[in-house]
Design an enzyme around this catalytic site. Structure first.
Site, short mmCIF file in Angstrom:
data_model
loop_
_atom_site.label_atom_id
_atom_site.label_comp_id
_atom_site.label_asym_id
_atom_site.label_seq_id
_atom_site.Cartn_x
_atom_site.Cartn_y
_atom_site.Cartn_z
N GLN A 1 2.76 9.56 0.98
CA GLN A 1 4.70 9.04 1.11
C GLN A 1 5.22 9.04 -0.49
O GLN A 1 6.43 9.08 -0.32
CB GLN A 1 4.22 7.77 0.91
CG GLN A 1 3.50 7.72 2.74
CD GLN A 1 3.36 5.52 2.29
OE1 GLN A 1 2.45 5.45 2.09
NE2 GLN A 1 4.21 5.01 3.03
N HIS B 1 -2.51 7.19 7.45
CA HIS B 1 -1.34 8.14 6.48
C HIS B 1 -2.01 9.67 6.15
O HIS B 1 -1.66 10.06 5.44
CB HIS B 1 -1.43 7.84 5.52
CG HIS B 1 0.85 7.13 5.35
ND1 HIS B 1 1.46 7.75 5.95
CD2 HIS B 1 0.71 5.47 5.41
CE1 HIS B 1 2.30 6.07 6.40
NE2 HIS B 1 2.09 5.12 5.92
N GLY C 1 0.44 -0.82 0.00
CA GLY C 1 -0.25 0.33 0.09
C GLY C 1 0.54 1.28 -0.06
O GLY C 1 2.18 1.03 0.86
N HIS D 1 -3.79 1.02 7.22
CA HIS D 1 -2.94 1.85 7.91
C HIS D 1 -2.42 2.65 6.80
O HIS D 1 -1.89 3.93 6.76
CB HIS D 1 -2.11 0.87 7.41
CG HIS D 1 -0.53 1.24 7.25
ND1 HIS D 1 0.52 0.73 8.09
CD2 HIS D 1 0.39 2.38 6.09
CE1 HIS D 1 2.09 1.05 8.02
NE2 HIS D 1 1.32 1.49 6.57
N GLU D 2 -3.02 3.07 5.19
CA GLU D 2 -2.73 3.41 3.99
C GLU D 2 -3.95 5.21 4.72
O GLU D 2 -4.27 6.35 4.55
CB GLU D 2 -2.97 3.15 3.14
CG GLU D 2 -2.93 2.02 3.15
CD GLU D 2 -1.28 2.68 2.85
OE1 GLU D 2 -0.84 3.42 3.08
OE2 GLU D 2 0.05 1.40 3.03
N CYS E 1 6.33 -0.14 6.80
CA CYS E 1 6.50 1.29 6.69
C CYS E 1 7.24 1.71 5.42
O CYS E 1 7.91 1.94 5.94
CB CYS E 1 5.39 2.36 7.16
SG CYS E 1 4.63 3.51 6.37
N LEU E 2 6.61 1.45 4.29
CA LEU E 2 7.84 1.61 3.51
C LEU E 2 7.91 3.63 3.66
O LEU E 2 9.41 3.30 2.96
CB LEU E 2 7.20 2.01 1.61
CG LEU E 2 6.44 1.04 1.17
CD1 LEU E 2 6.63 1.07 -0.42
CD2 LEU E 2 7.81 -0.49 0.94
NI NI Z 1 2.43 3.45 5.80
#
Ligand code: NI
Length: 159
Positions: free
Chosen positions: A51, A134, A46, A130-131, A88-89
């Site tokens: 991000q 953000h 995701g 999670h997304e 998380c990226l």
């Molecule tokens: Ni994330």
């Protein structure tokens, strides 16, 4: 399509409340394509627009059930609670145990402005939460708690 730079750690764009998308135009479509490519290249499940430095309410998810894009998403139902390790990226090399609802119904627009509803469970539901966090400047590390003793660490997920 082009790769976008994934913002990490203390970059301010990760901690802002994103604005709704107002124009469903070619630029939005290009951004969504870039987000999918960036997510896939980074081996993530995701990615949210902040991000990649865009403070708009857009997420892309591929939690093993196909590519899903959500523009101006909104959670309609959240129930149950389940804990799991997440990553998380935007925070490479870190992980944390987080409890989230395990059944989530979410609606959101696609790039054409068509509204879709997704009834999600398990990893998909976790990725949605999670997304969407953000988009409100909330990173999973702020939800991190200690895992129960003996919890299997194999269930790590990357979002
Ligand atoms: Ni994330």
């Amino acid at each position: 399509m082009a790769l976008r730079t994934i913002r990490t750690d203390d970059e301010p764009c990760l901690y802002k409340i994103c604005k709704p998308v107002e124009k469903f135009d070619a630029r939005l479509s290009e951004l969504i394509d870039d987000m999918f490519e960036t997510m896939n290249t980074a081996d993530g499940a995701g990615l949210a627009a902040p991000q990649v430095g865009i403070l708009r309410r857009i997420v892309v998810i591929d939690a093993g059930e196909g590519k899903v894009e959500l523009v101006n998403p909104h959670i309609l139902l959240q129930e149950g609670s389940v804990g799991c390790f997440e990553a998380c990226l935007s925070f490479p090399g870190q992980r944390g145990y987080v409890e989230r609802a395990d059944h989530v119904v979410v609606e959101g627009y696609d790039r054409e402005g068509k509204l879709h509803t997704y009834d999600t469970k398990g990893f998909f539901a976790r990725a949605v939460q999670h997304e969407l966090d953000h988009l409100d400047g909330v990173v999973y590390l702020t939800r991190k708690i200690d895992p129960p003793e003996g919890f299997s660490e194999k269930e790590e997920q990357t979002e």
